[in-house]
Design a protein around this motif. Structure first.
Motif, PDB file in Angstrom:
ATOM      1  N   ARG A  61     -31.760   8.448  -2.106  1.00 41.78           N
ATOM      2  CA  ARG A  61     -32.689   7.344  -1.876  1.00 41.78           C
ATOM      3  C   ARG A  61     -33.096   7.321  -0.405  1.00 41.78           C
ATOM      4  O   ARG A  61     -32.358   7.788   0.466  1.00 41.78           O
ATOM      5  CB  ARG A  61     -32.040   6.019  -2.254  1.00 41.78           C
ATOM      6  CG  ARG A  61     -31.606   5.918  -3.716  1.00 41.78           C
ATOM      7  CD  ARG A  61     -30.740   4.693  -3.933  1.00 41.78           C
ATOM      8  NE  ARG A  61     -29.528   4.739  -3.098  1.00 41.78           N
ATOM      9  CZ  ARG A  61     -28.638   3.749  -3.017  1.00 41.78           C
ATOM     10  NH1 ARG A  61     -28.840   2.621  -3.695  1.00 41.78           N
ATOM     11  NH2 ARG A  61     -27.577   3.877  -2.243  1.00 41.78           N
ATOM     12  N   SER A  62     -34.246   6.734  -0.162  1.00 45.63           N
ATOM     13  CA  SER A  62     -34.745   6.681   1.222  1.00 45.63           C
ATOM     14  C   SER A  62     -33.751   6.026   2.165  1.00 45.63           C
ATOM     15  O   SER A  62     -33.603   6.421   3.322  1.00 45.63           O
ATOM     16  CB  SER A  62     -36.076   5.922   1.273  1.00 45.63           C
ATOM     17  OG  SER A  62     -37.097   6.649   0.637  1.00 45.63           O
ATOM     18  N   LYS A  63     -33.058   4.996   1.684  1.00 46.86           N
ATOM     19  CA  LYS A  63     -32.171   4.220   2.552  1.00 46.86           C
ATOM     20  C   LYS A  63     -30.788   4.834   2.737  1.00 46.86           C
ATOM     21  O   LYS A  63     -29.985   4.335   3.532  1.00 46.86           O
ATOM     22  CB  LYS A  63     -32.030   2.804   2.022  1.00 46.86           C
ATOM     23  CG  LYS A  63     -31.334   2.699   0.671  1.00 46.86           C
ATOM     24  CD  LYS A  63     -31.244   1.251   0.225  1.00 46.86           C
ATOM     25  CE  LYS A  63     -30.518   1.108  -1.108  1.00 46.86           C
ATOM     26  NZ  LYS A  63     -30.434  -0.310  -1.530  1.00 46.86           N
ATOM     27  N   ASP A  64     -30.484   5.927   2.020  1.00 49.05           N
ATOM     28  CA  ASP A  64     -29.180   6.568   2.167  1.00 49.05           C
ATOM     29  C   ASP A  64     -28.981   7.035   3.606  1.00 49.05           C
ATOM     30  O   ASP A  64     -29.916   7.502   4.261  1.00 49.05           O
ATOM     31  CB  ASP A  64     -29.050   7.755   1.218  1.00 49.05           C
ATOM     32  CG  ASP A  64     -28.924   7.336  -0.237  1.00 49.05           C
ATOM     33  OD1 ASP A  64     -28.648   6.140  -0.477  1.00 49.05           O
ATOM     34  OD2 ASP A  64     -29.125   8.181  -1.124  1.00 49.05           O
ATOM     35  N   LYS A  65     -27.746   6.940   4.090  1.00 49.31           N
ATOM     36  CA  LYS A  65     -27.415   7.390   5.448  1.00 49.31           C
ATOM     37  C   LYS A  65     -26.913   8.843   5.412  1.00 49.31           C
ATOM     38  O   LYS A  65     -26.299   9.282   4.431  1.00 49.31           O
ATOM     39  CB  LYS A  65     -26.330   6.498   6.054  1.00 49.31           C
ATOM     40  CG  LYS A  65     -26.763   5.047   6.272  1.00 49.31           C
ATOM     41  CD  LYS A  65     -27.739   4.940   7.419  1.00 49.31           C
ATOM     42  CE  LYS A  65     -28.237   3.516   7.618  1.00 49.31           C
ATOM     43  NZ  LYS A  65     -27.171   2.571   7.958  1.00 49.31           N
ATOM     44  N   VAL A  66     -27.180   9.561   6.486  1.00 49.06           N
ATOM     45  CA  VAL A  66     -26.667  10.929   6.621  1.00 49.06           C
ATOM     46  C   VAL A  66     -25.690  10.967   7.798  1.00 49.06           C
ATOM     47  O   VAL A  66     -25.739  10.116   8.685  1.00 49.06           O
ATOM     48  CB  VAL A  66     -27.817  11.934   6.846  1.00 49.06           C
ATOM     49  CG1 VAL A  66     -28.751  11.966   5.651  1.00 49.06           C
ATOM     50  CG2 VAL A  66     -28.607  11.602   8.119  1.00 49.06           C
ATOM     51  N   GLY A 113     -25.910   8.905  11.038  1.00 50.25           N
ATOM     52  CA  GLY A 113     -26.094   7.458  10.951  1.00 50.25           C
ATOM     53  C   GLY A 113     -27.518   7.026  10.656  1.00 50.25           C
ATOM     54  O   GLY A 113     -27.771   5.844  10.429  1.00 50.25           O
ATOM     55  N   LYS A 114     -28.451   7.962  10.643  1.00 50.16           N
ATOM     56  CA  LYS A 114     -29.844   7.607  10.382  1.00 50.16           C
ATOM     57  C   LYS A 114     -30.131   7.552   8.887  1.00 50.16           C
ATOM     58  O   LYS A 114     -29.438   8.168   8.074  1.00 50.16           O
ATOM     59  CB  LYS A 114     -30.783   8.617  11.050  1.00 50.16           C
ATOM     60  CG  LYS A 114     -30.764   8.571  12.562  1.00 50.16           C
ATOM     61  CD  LYS A 114     -31.809   9.530  13.149  1.00 50.16           C
ATOM     62  CE  LYS A 114     -31.852   9.436  14.660  1.00 50.16           C
ATOM     63  NZ  LYS A 114     -32.862  10.368  15.241  1.00 50.16           N
ATOM     64  N   ARG A 115     -31.195   6.839   8.532  1.00 48.05           N
ATOM     65  CA  ARG A 115     -31.655   6.797   7.145  1.00 48.05           C
ATOM     66  C   ARG A 115     -32.212   8.155   6.739  1.00 48.05           C
ATOM     67  O   ARG A 115     -32.777   8.886   7.554  1.00 48.05           O
ATOM     68  CB  ARG A 115     -32.753   5.751   6.975  1.00 48.05           C
ATOM     69  CG  ARG A 115     -32.273   4.306   6.968  1.00 48.05           C
ATOM     70  CD  ARG A 115     -33.471   3.367   7.001  1.00 48.05           C
ATOM     71  NE  ARG A 115     -34.455   3.654   5.963  1.00 48.05           N
ATOM     72  CZ  ARG A 115     -34.708   2.865   4.911  1.00 48.05           C
ATOM     73  NH1 ARG A 115     -34.031   1.740   4.766  1.00 48.05           N
ATOM     74  NH2 ARG A 115     -35.623   3.201   4.022  1.00 48.05           N
ATOM     75  N   VAL A 126     -34.827  11.055   8.656  1.00 48.01           N
ATOM     76  CA  VAL A 126     -34.390  12.432   8.902  1.00 48.01           C
ATOM     77  C   VAL A 126     -35.337  13.413   8.207  1.00 48.01           C
ATOM     78  O   VAL A 126     -35.734  14.432   8.785  1.00 48.01           O
ATOM     79  CB  VAL A 126     -32.946  12.630   8.417  1.00 48.01           C
ATOM     80  CG1 VAL A 126     -32.543  14.103   8.514  1.00 48.01           C
ATOM     81  CG2 VAL A 126     -31.991  11.765   9.229  1.00 48.01           C
ATOM     82  N   VAL A 127     -35.702  13.104   6.974  1.00 42.60           N
ATOM     83  CA  VAL A 127     -36.613  13.984   6.233  1.00 42.60           C
ATOM     84  C   VAL A 127     -37.952  14.099   6.957  1.00 42.60           C
ATOM     85  O   VAL A 127     -38.544  15.173   7.030  1.00 42.60           O
ATOM     86  CB  VAL A 127     -36.802  13.457   4.796  1.00 42.60           C
ATOM     87  CG1 VAL A 127     -37.958  14.164   4.102  1.00 42.60           C
ATOM     88  CG2 VAL A 127     -35.520  13.659   3.995  1.00 42.60           C
ATOM     89  N   ALA A 128     -38.413  12.994   7.521  1.00 40.80           N
ATOM     90  CA  ALA A 128     -39.686  13.014   8.251  1.00 40.80           C
ATOM     91  C   ALA A 128     -39.626  13.930   9.465  1.00 40.80           C
ATOM     92  O   ALA A 128     -40.611  14.573   9.827  1.00 40.80           O
ATOM     93  CB  ALA A 128     -40.064  11.602   8.673  1.00 40.80           C
ATOM     94  N   SER A 129     -38.456  14.001  10.115  1.00 41.00           N
ATOM     95  CA  SER A 129     -38.320  14.882  11.282  1.00 41.00           C
ATOM     96  C   SER A 129     -38.094  16.332  10.875  1.00 41.00           C
ATOM     97  O   SER A 129     -38.553  17.256  11.546  1.00 41.00           O
ATOM     98  CB  SER A 129     -37.171  14.402  12.176  1.00 41.00           C
ATOM     99  OG  SER A 129     -35.919  14.534  11.524  1.00 41.00           O
ATOM    100  N   LEU A 130     -37.409  16.553   9.743  1.00 40.74           N
ATOM    101  CA  LEU A 130     -37.136  17.915   9.285  1.00 40.74           C
ATOM    102  C   LEU A 130     -38.354  18.588   8.670  1.00 40.74           C
ATOM    103  O   LEU A 130     -38.537  19.801   8.793  1.00 40.74           O
ATOM    104  CB  LEU A 130     -35.993  17.909   8.261  1.00 40.74           C
ATOM    105  CG  LEU A 130     -34.606  17.506   8.763  1.00 40.74           C
ATOM    106  CD1 LEU A 130     -33.623  17.441   7.609  1.00 40.74           C
ATOM    107  CD2 LEU A 130     -34.114  18.484   9.835  1.00 40.74           C
TER     108      LEU A 130
END
Length: 327
Positions: free
Chosen positions: A62-67, A26-28, A32-36
């Motif tokens: 895109r940055s705003k895509d949800k995972v 549910g996060k952007r 998530v990329v910043a944490s990974l």
């Protein structure tokens, strides 16, 4: 945990691959990329997402895509020229260097960054000559500064990962910075100055204690008393421009020799001829960044370095001690 695929070419580093955890559903994507890939700054990662260097399950995103958990995220970092200043063969006193960090003892009168009035001859120019790859790190890896007339220790990041780590440590106020200073007047005890610092409302090249300024905290401890001066050990909790100089002037004990905040030279009554000569020739603030401590960005080890006082400050302290002993 990101792993490497070893596929980078040219200016690109090896491709990194990580998997989105179920707890990140549910996060952007940019969060998530910043944490990974926390070795890189958020702004840099967002730019790489925009440039198509981040793939989600092999597809552009895109940055705003949800995972939703379980996706594979791949990142192809790229090393870019960040600094355009020219390298110059300027001697450096290097106290420590490895693949991630470089620690230098900056002399008095060396500017850290090129600017109007000081286009070259700076620490940055010297660093680019010593290690040309620093042109791929913002500000050549310099993460904190010292004034031109302040000597002492500076840590430099040699990789993007190290830069991100050091900037984070500075923001968390975990970097240990200890200074030696000579203040005007006889101070009876140490203490703390907690007073916000901002741009001076009239003299725009100076700073001042101001209600609308940024939080600034300085701790000081008395090391020795002299006829009309005090030797201080100073630790910074924050790192504002001119912080020590402004705070000491604010409590009416400006640093000896400070051209901006120290006022006119005041010779102690009865001072020895030797001390008078040294005081009259001392043309910069008596301030030296003696000790620096950080957490190594790769090993996690606590590391610390200490730099000896420059010759003019040693002469100053010797003369102050001789004069004080004659009382």
């Amino acid at each position: 945990m990101a792993k490497s695929d070893n596929v980078g070419t040219g200016g690109a580093a090896e491709r990194l691959i990580a998997q989105v955890g179920a707890d990140q559903a549910g996060k952007r994507l940019d969060q998530v990329v910043a944490s990974l890939f926390s070795d890189y700054s958020r702004s840099r990662l967002q730019r790489w997402i925009k440039d198509g260097r981040v793939l989600l399950d092999g597809k552009p995103c895109r940055s705003k895509d949800k995972v939703w958990g379980g996706e594979q995220v791949s990142l192809e970092p790229v090393l870019e020229t960040e600094v355009v200043s020219r390298p110059q063969a300027i001697p450096l006193e290097i106290l420590f260097e490895d693949e991630s960090l470089l620690v230098v003892n900056k002399p008095v009168d060396m500017v850290v960054h090129p600017a109007a009035g000081n286009p070259d001859g700076t620490l940055l120019n010297a660093l680019l000559y010593h290690h040309p790859d620093l042109n791929q790190i913002p500000r050549a890896g310099i993460v904190h500064r010292l004034d031109k007339a302040t000597s002492g220790l500076l840590v430099v990041a040699k990789t993007l990962q190290a830069q991100t780590s050091l900037v984070g440590q500075l923001q968390e106020r975990s970097v240990k910075r200890e200074y030696v200073a000579v203040a005007q007047g006889v101070m009876t005890a140490g203490g703390k100055v907690d007073a916000p610092i901002g741009r001076h409302p009239v003299h725009r090249t100076r700073m001042a204690v101001h209600p609308s300024g940024k939080t600034a905290v300085t701790h000081y401890r008395v090391e020795a008393h002299y006829r009309a001066h005090t030797l201080l050990r100073i630790n910074l909790e924050t790192g504002r421009t001119h912080q020590i100089r402004v705070h000491m002037a604010h409590i009416h004990h400006p640093l000896l020799g400070d051209p901006d905040y120290g006022g006119r030279l005041r010779l102690p009554a009865g001072a020895s001829p030797g001390l008078v000569a040294v005081l009259q020739s001392f043309r910069h603030q008596a301030l030296h960044a003696r000790r620096l401590g950080v957490i190594h960005p790769v090993s996690g080890e606590e590391m610390a370095w200490e730099a000896t006082l420059p010759e003019d400050m040693r002469q100053l302290l010797d003369e102050l001690e001789r004069d004080s002993a004659a009382l």
